[in-house]
Design an enzyme around this catalytic site. Sequence first.
Site, short mmCIF file in Angstrom:
data_model
loop_
_atom_site.label_atom_id
_atom_site.label_comp_id
_atom_site.label_asym_id
_atom_site.label_seq_id
_atom_site.Cartn_x
_atom_site.Cartn_y
_atom_site.Cartn_z
N LYS A 9 0.82 -1.21 0.00
CA LYS A 9 0.00 0.00 0.00
C LYS A 9 0.86 1.27 0.00
CE LYS A 9 -3.96 -2.13 2.37
NZ LYS A 9 -4.97 -1.95 3.44
N TYR A 49 -12.77 -2.84 -3.05
CA TYR A 49 -13.30 -2.70 -1.68
C TYR A 49 -14.82 -2.55 -1.70
CZ TYR A 49 -8.57 -2.21 0.32
OH TYR A 49 -7.29 -2.44 0.75
N HIS A 115 -2.20 -5.35 1.46
CA HIS A 115 -3.45 -6.09 1.23
C HIS A 115 -3.07 -7.49 0.80
CE1 HIS A 115 -7.28 -7.41 -0.41
NE2 HIS A 115 -6.59 -7.85 -1.44
N GLU A 126 -9.25 -11.13 -7.83
CA GLU A 126 -8.39 -9.95 -7.62
C GLU A 126 -7.18 -9.97 -8.57
OE1 GLU A 126 -7.55 -9.76 -3.42
OE2 GLU A 126 -9.63 -9.28 -2.94
P1 IDP Z 1 -8.21 -6.87 5.37
O1 IDP Z 1 -7.39 -5.86 4.62
O2 IDP Z 1 -7.51 -7.33 6.64
O3 IDP Z 1 -8.67 -8.03 4.51
P2 IDP Z 1 -10.87 -5.56 5.22
O4 IDP Z 1 -11.93 -5.66 6.27
O5 IDP Z 1 -11.13 -6.18 3.90
O6 IDP Z 1 -9.53 -6.13 5.91
O7 IDP Z 1 -10.56 -4.00 5.05
C1 IDP Z 1 -9.86 -3.53 3.93
C2 IDP Z 1 -8.99 -2.36 4.37
O8 IDP Z 1 -9.83 -1.30 4.83
C3 IDP Z 1 -8.09 -2.67 5.56
O9 IDP Z 1 -6.90 -3.34 5.19
C4 IDP Z 1 -7.84 -1.28 6.11
O10 IDP Z 1 -6.85 -0.57 5.34
C5 IDP Z 1 -9.19 -0.61 5.90
N1 IDP Z 1 -10.04 -0.72 7.10
C6 IDP Z 1 -10.75 -1.81 7.51
N2 IDP Z 1 -11.40 -1.55 8.66
C7 IDP Z 1 -11.11 -0.26 8.98
C8 IDP Z 1 -11.50 0.61 10.06
O11 IDP Z 1 -12.26 0.24 10.96
N3 IDP Z 1 -10.98 1.87 10.04
C9 IDP Z 1 -10.15 2.33 9.06
N4 IDP Z 1 -9.78 1.54 8.03
C10 IDP Z 1 -10.24 0.26 7.98
#
Ligand code: IDP
Length: 151
Positions: A9, A49, A115, A126
């Site tokens: 990222k 996303y 990610h 993806e």
């Molecule tokens: P992951 O990346 O661990 O698979 P996801 O729930 O798919 O998690 O979330 C995608 C991305 O969104 C996360 O990696 C993070 O950068 C961001 N994100 C997820 N939850 C939050 C939050 O509660 N606050 C701010 N950013 C978040």
Amino acid sequence: MEQTLVIIKPVAVHRGLIGEVITRFERKGLFIIGMKMMQLDEQILREHYAHLTSKPFFPDLLKSMMATPVIVMCIEGKDAVEVVRLMTGATNGRKALPGTIRGDLSMSGQENVVHASDSIDNAKIELARFFKPGEILAYKPSDFRFYYAPD
Ligand code: IDP
């Protein structure tokens, strides 16, 4: 063998952590079979996303993911999807275990360095989203047996 998508990222590009992240995957015994730098835009991020577009933090996430170009990688290995997720750690860097990429390199919920695809099905979707045909290259390192023998 499985293939999975990793995105390094913008936070990691800003912080000079590209090499650190790549090195971890190489040393583990995973193989990079596709890699490029690209500038993400709102369209691809809304697809990537899609499960988060209604969240209050989504506008900030968009901005963060477009702040610099990112590195996208196709990583191959036995059980690669699960292994890479284990190496990535929990979403929030403060909750991710030490030893994981996020646990060692992030203190943030949003700015969590990488990610990684969360399932075999999503990895396929993806990889097709971020790589064009011909950008993922099949090869076997010459000492392949040392990584995975006997199975
Ligand atoms: P992951 O990346 O661990 O698979 P996801 O729930 O798919 O998690 O979330 C995608 C991305 O969104 C996360 O990696 C993070 O950068 C961001 N994100 C997820 N939850 C939050 C939050 O509660 N606050 C701010 N950013 C978040």
